[in-house]
Motif scaffolding. Structure first.
Motif, PDB file in Angstrom:
ATOM      1  N   THR A   1      -5.106  -3.507  -3.675  1.00 18.17           N
ATOM      2  CA  THR A   1      -3.704  -3.935  -3.512  1.00 18.17           C
ATOM      3  C   THR A   1      -3.637  -5.448  -3.358  1.00 18.17           C
ATOM      4  O   THR A   1      -2.762  -6.113  -3.937  1.00 18.17           O
TER       5      THR A   1
ATOM      6  N   ILE B   1       0.846  -1.198   0.000  1.00 14.66           N
ATOM      7  CA  ILE B   1       0.000   0.000   0.000  1.00 14.66           C
ATOM      8  C   ILE B   1       0.882   1.249   0.000  1.00 14.66           C
ATOM      9  O   ILE B   1       0.635   2.205  -0.756  1.00 14.66           O
TER      10      ILE B   1
ATOM     11  N   PHE C   1      -4.706  -0.186 -11.636  1.00 10.84           N
ATOM     12  CA  PHE C   1      -5.047  -0.104 -10.220  1.00 10.84           C
ATOM     13  C   PHE C   1      -6.276   0.776 -10.067  1.00 10.84           C
ATOM     14  O   PHE C   1      -6.241   1.968 -10.328  1.00 10.84           O
TER      15      PHE C   1
ATOM     16  N   LEU D   1       2.279   1.642  -3.399  1.00 12.28           N
ATOM     17  CA  LEU D   1       1.236   2.142  -4.294  1.00 12.28           C
ATOM     18  C   LEU D   1       0.999   3.633  -4.105  1.00 12.28           C
ATOM     19  O   LEU D   1       0.891   4.388  -5.084  1.00 12.28           O
TER      20      LEU D   1
END
Length: 474
Positions: free
Chosen positions: A343, A294, A394, A297
């Motif tokens: 994720t 995370i 994503f 990301l």
């Protein structure tokens, strides 16, 4: 005439036998078991470390079709994949498919852990774990997790210019587990676990050859050390419980010790120890890796990072200085949890899992022989374009309505009655950690975007980032 009849009869018998033998027969799936014991294990492990495991699986599917046989970690195995395969694995309530992990996992974690149990034993032990890990119980532990996260940030993040995220997240989740599940506060007893624990998990997916200097051998020795330490804790808590009537809800071990029926302990000592080890592994690696990815990301996606920050700052504005987060605060973190789910879809910590055929099972036109492993792979539905359009993109909005995702397609925590009992526990520690990290810091990625699996995804250099403290809300 008689001799002619006998000759005709002799000729007819093999013809009848051939006709009978050519009736549709049960067939094992196509493929090869490879070299005894080793089979395809080394090939799969090499692909995982090179981050090409999905392609390795796809190549097998292209070669053999949707079901194939191979040998993994010393056992004949059948690979199945897709939504129907996931449902077959997780919705099977009969006695045909039972829990059984690879030989290496079984020997390292012990044969009385939840992943090895079936039937009444599985229900009994799962019930004990769920009684501690269910939301009603976890609500009272949010402040304890909050305390551990804030202490961790003060010690390892504040006044630092650069950090390696994954090692720190492993330290954090390890400390939460020791505190909340085993009742171990920081100090010598907790520290004794760290080194053998790290050595133990490295051999979880390994060829089960118990020779000196192998990963498997080192993991077995580390496992024996951890079991000895846990046995000491169990005995210590048993004495405390008998003397003082200790609160059965203060930690997982105390909770399991307190379960008594007809003056007999419901969970045996071995089951307590083996399942404590399972919870250590499951809660430590999966959560630490998810938080790490995370953070990775959020460094790559400024717009998503801004949306997460906005949600978390709204929650922080409603808190007094130093006031811990509550269960109600976590329920407001809807967008952050969608980011966590996306994720998990893109980078599931668990690549796949194993079951065992307890009897000959017919599946997709083939027979999975009794005693063989069944291997399923998480990413085969997570990255299916027919289930998740543009799967490489994503997009947290995929999880705005969980009901829109077809059943048995999003399976990072398993599914059905076999869903991970620690799901809610993981959600709490992940949301609490992300709340404090994003409201206290921004960051820039310094290492590249690559990662390998060993067997869980590990970013290059442990995800090295540069930290920038945020101006704190007044």
């Amino acid at each position: 005439m008689t001799s002619i009849f006998l000759v005709a009869l002799l000729l007819l018998i093999p013809i009848l036998f051939l006709l009978r033998s050519t009736k549709p027969s049960k067939r094992v799936p196509p493929g090869s078991l490879g070299i005894p014991i080793i089979g395809q294990s080394l090939g799969l492990l090499r692909a995982m470390r090179a981050n090409t495991a999905e392609k390795w699986i796809e190549d097998r599917i292209n070669k053999y079709g949707p079901i194939s046989k191979l040998s993994l970690f010393g056992t004949p195995t059948v690979l199945i994949h897709g939504q129907a395969a996931n449902k077959f694995i997780f919705a099977n309530g009969g006695d045909s498919i039972v829990n059984q992990q690879t030989q290496s996992i079984k020997m390292i974690l012990g044969d009385r852990n939840l992943l090895e149990l079936s039937g009444k034993d599985h229900s009994r032990v799962r019930g004990a774990l769920v009684s501690f890990l269910k939301p009603e119980s976890l609500k009272q532990y949010v402040s304890k997790i909050d305390e551990e996260v804030r202490s961790h940030i003060r010690m390892h993040w504040e006044r630092k210019k650069q950090v390696k995220v994954l090692p720190l997240m492993k330290t954090l989740t390890f400390n939460i587990i020791c505190s909340l599940l085993f009742g171990l506060e920081s100090g010598k007893q907790r520290d004794q676990f760290m080194n053998p624990f790290q050595a133990m998990i490295k051999g979880m997916w390994s060829v089960p050859i118990n020779a000196p200097f192998t990963r498997y051998n080192r993991s077995l020795r580390a496992s024996a050390r951890i079991q000895k330490l846990l046995k000491e804790i169990v005995h210590q808590k048993k004495v405390e419980h008998e003397k003082n009537g200790a609160n059965s809800r203060q930690d997982l071990i105390s909770c399991m010790l307190s379960m008594v029926e007809d003056d007999k302990q419901v969970i045996t000592e071995n089951e307590i120890i083996h399942n404590a080890m399972l919870v250590m592994v499951a809660g430590h690696d999966t959560s630490s890796i998810l938080i790490t990815f995370i953070i990775r990301l959020l460094a790559n996606e400024p717009a998503i990072c801004a949306a997460v920050l906005q949600e978390q700052e709204e929650i922080a504005k409603g808190k007094l200085l130093g006031e811990p987060l509550t269960w109600e605060d976590l329920s407001k973190m809807k967008y952050t949890w969608r980011v966590a789910n996306e994720t998990l879809r893109r980078f599931p910590p668990i690549f796949g899992g194993f079951r065992k055929a307890a009897t000959d099972i017919e599946y997709d036109g083939y027979v999975i022989p009794k005693g063989w492993q069944i291997f399923w792979v998480t990413s085969m539905t997570h990255m299916d374009n027919n289930i998740f359009p543009e799967p490489s993109k994503f997009d947290p909005s995929r999880f705005e309505n969980q009901a829109s995702t077809p059943p048995y397609c999003f399976v990072p925590f398993g599914g059905g009655a076999r869903i991970c009992p620690g799901y809610e526990f993981a959600r709490v520690e992940i949301l609490v950690a992300i709340h404090y990290l994003v409201t206290k810091f921004s960051w820039k990625r310094l290492s590249d975007n690559s990662f390998s699996r060993d067997p869980m995804p590990t970013p290059t250099q442990g995800l090295l980032i540069e930290l920038f403290p945020r101006k704190q809300l007044s």
